[in-house]
Design a protein around this motif. Sequence first.
Motif, PDB file in Angstrom:
ATOM      1  N   TYR A   1       0.827  -1.208   0.000  1.00  0.00           N
ATOM      2  CA  TYR A   1       0.000   0.000   0.000  1.00  0.00           C
ATOM      3  C   TYR A   1       0.863   1.261   0.000  1.00  0.00           C
ATOM      4  O   TYR A   1       0.635   2.187  -0.781  1.00  0.00           O
ATOM      5  CB  TYR A   1      -0.928   0.005   1.222  1.00  0.00           C
ATOM      6  CG  TYR A   1      -1.788   1.249   1.271  1.00  0.00           C
ATOM      7  CD1 TYR A   1      -2.998   1.289   0.578  1.00  0.00           C
ATOM      8  CD2 TYR A   1      -1.376   2.382   1.968  1.00  0.00           C
ATOM      9  CE1 TYR A   1      -3.788   2.433   0.591  1.00  0.00           C
ATOM     10  CE2 TYR A   1      -2.154   3.523   1.983  1.00  0.00           C
ATOM     11  CZ  TYR A   1      -3.359   3.547   1.304  1.00  0.00           C
ATOM     12  OH  TYR A   1      -4.125   4.676   1.312  1.00  0.00           O
TER      13      TYR A   1
ATOM     14  N   VAL B   1       2.558   2.127  -3.228  1.00  0.00           N
ATOM     15  CA  VAL B   1       1.684   2.722  -4.256  1.00  0.00           C
ATOM     16  C   VAL B   1       1.216   4.118  -3.856  1.00  0.00           C
ATOM     17  O   VAL B   1       1.320   5.068  -4.623  1.00  0.00           O
ATOM     18  CB  VAL B   1       0.466   1.809  -4.517  1.00  0.00           C
ATOM     19  CG1 VAL B   1      -0.500   2.478  -5.497  1.00  0.00           C
ATOM     20  CG2 VAL B   1       0.935   0.474  -5.060  1.00  0.00           C
ATOM     21  N   TYR B   2       0.732   4.238  -2.653  1.00  0.00           N
ATOM     22  CA  TYR B   2       0.065   5.481  -2.249  1.00  0.00           C
ATOM     23  C   TYR B   2       0.907   6.370  -1.321  1.00  0.00           C
ATOM     24  O   TYR B   2       0.545   7.507  -1.060  1.00  0.00           O
ATOM     25  CB  TYR B   2      -1.266   5.163  -1.562  1.00  0.00           C
ATOM     26  CG  TYR B   2      -2.216   4.395  -2.438  1.00  0.00           C
ATOM     27  CD1 TYR B   2      -2.920   5.025  -3.471  1.00  0.00           C
ATOM     28  CD2 TYR B   2      -2.388   3.025  -2.274  1.00  0.00           C
ATOM     29  CE1 TYR B   2      -3.788   4.307  -4.288  1.00  0.00           C
ATOM     30  CE2 TYR B   2      -3.254   2.303  -3.078  1.00  0.00           C
ATOM     31  CZ  TYR B   2      -3.950   2.949  -4.087  1.00  0.00           C
ATOM     32  OH  TYR B   2      -4.805   2.246  -4.892  1.00  0.00           O
ATOM     33  N   GLY B   3       1.975   5.819  -0.827  1.00  0.00           N
ATOM     34  CA  GLY B   3       2.792   6.593   0.100  1.00  0.00           C
ATOM     35  C   GLY B   3       2.147   6.672   1.470  1.00  0.00           C
ATOM     36  O   GLY B   3       1.071   6.110   1.703  1.00  0.00           O
TER      37      GLY B   3
ATOM     38  N   GLY C   1       0.139   8.357   4.138  1.00  0.00           N
ATOM     39  CA  GLY C   1      -0.868   9.406   4.198  1.00  0.00           C
ATOM     40  C   GLY C   1      -1.461   9.501   5.581  1.00  0.00           C
ATOM     41  O   GLY C   1      -0.739   9.587   6.564  1.00  0.00           O
TER      42      GLY C   1
ATOM     43  N   LEU D   1      -5.405   4.594   6.692  1.00  0.00           N
ATOM     44  CA  LEU D   1      -4.504   3.707   5.947  1.00  0.00           C
ATOM     45  C   LEU D   1      -4.811   2.218   6.152  1.00  0.00           C
ATOM     46  O   LEU D   1      -4.885   1.468   5.165  1.00  0.00           O
ATOM     47  CB  LEU D   1      -3.056   4.013   6.310  1.00  0.00           C
ATOM     48  CG  LEU D   1      -1.972   3.286   5.511  1.00  0.00           C
ATOM     49  CD1 LEU D   1      -0.727   4.175   5.397  1.00  0.00           C
ATOM     50  CD2 LEU D   1      -1.590   1.963   6.148  1.00  0.00           C
TER      51      LEU D   1
ATOM     52  N   LYS E   1      -7.767   1.144   4.086  1.00  0.00           N
ATOM     53  CA  LYS E   1      -7.479   1.182   2.648  1.00  0.00           C
ATOM     54  C   LYS E   1      -6.520   0.060   2.248  1.00  0.00           C
ATOM     55  O   LYS E   1      -6.573  -0.447   1.135  1.00  0.00           O
ATOM     56  CB  LYS E   1      -6.883   2.534   2.280  1.00  0.00           C
ATOM     57  CG  LYS E   1      -7.870   3.686   2.372  1.00  0.00           C
ATOM     58  CD  LYS E   1      -7.144   5.005   2.083  1.00  0.00           C
ATOM     59  CE  LYS E   1      -8.085   6.191   2.201  1.00  0.00           C
ATOM     60  NZ  LYS E   1      -7.355   7.473   2.097  1.00  0.00           N
ATOM     61  N   ALA E   2      -5.641  -0.281   3.159  1.00  0.00           N
ATOM     62  CA  ALA E   2      -4.649  -1.317   2.847  1.00  0.00           C
ATOM     63  C   ALA E   2      -5.178  -2.719   3.119  1.00  0.00           C
ATOM     64  O   ALA E   2      -4.481  -3.707   2.867  1.00  0.00           O
ATOM     65  CB  ALA E   2      -3.379  -1.080   3.666  1.00  0.00           C
TER      66      ALA E   2
END
Length: 268
Positions: free
Chosen positions: A28, A31-33, A35, A40, A43-44
């Motif tokens: 994760y 890809v998205y750094g 945040g 997180l 989302k991950a």
Amino acid sequence: MGRATWFEADGTKRGEWTEEEDRKLIAYIDVYGIGDWRFLPHKAGLQRCGKSCRLRWFNYLRPGVKKGKFTPQEEQTIISFHSTLGNRWATIAQQMPGRSDNDIKNHWNSCLKKRLERNGIDPMTHKPIINLAVKTQSSNTDCGSSSSSMASPPSSSSPSGSVRLLNKIATGISSRQHGVDRIKNILSDPSIASINSQEEEFEQLKKDHGKMFASDDQEEDDFLMWDEEKVRHFMEEIDVTNFETNFNPSSPPPYGVYETGLFDNHLI
DNA sequence: AAGTGAAGCAACCGCGGCGTT
DNA sequence: CAACGCCGCGGTTGCTTCACT
């Protein structure tokens, strides 16, 4: 190692991380750094709290993180920075690329702190630990009694009253001096703030604190002794009686035993 | 070989700082 | 300017491994 796995009432997973979870977190962030840590995990696809993810990432998964044993140089760097910064692990970690604050803190608490104590150095003040529990000797003239039948000649392991007096004073200095104000002063020191590269910082440390480092071929457990003869000589120079009478805890001590190198010059 | 304590490591907990509302 | 929430930090805990008896 780590802790056993369990689940909170809300379904959040706690305890040891699995490889699968590590992979998800790494994937994760790749890809998205980094945040919002709060969202997180969701989302991950992780059942973890944001704090746990952040901790795992910074202490274990982030690129460049160095694991394994600390080198003697790293240990000296930690000790030296700790002597000026105190328990500011995050700040110390910034000066040691690849090492996490948690790693440094753990190594300090489990190893370096005890080693310093064994060597007679107070890990909080980085000054000599003074053992006040030394048995009273009959040869002492300031203790009021000389009736012991077990009299023995003075030795380095049985300090006289003068040594104990000095030790007591030094302990007082140590316990009072190490505080937030001192740390703040040091942090505001531009010479410290300007340290950028690791090499530069280490050279600076060696310059500032080199005397506390044992030489490379020296045993790490060499003990720093307060030699009585040298202590007496030292006391003659500083007029201990006056020192003790006028000592004001709220003001800096007149003699920085450690910082001035006086310790090295007189007591080693 | 078993027991025990120390050491090492990973992760949690709680608090304070700081930004936002 | 107070209230709130998030983040980062330092302290602490819990577990495993190692060394010694």
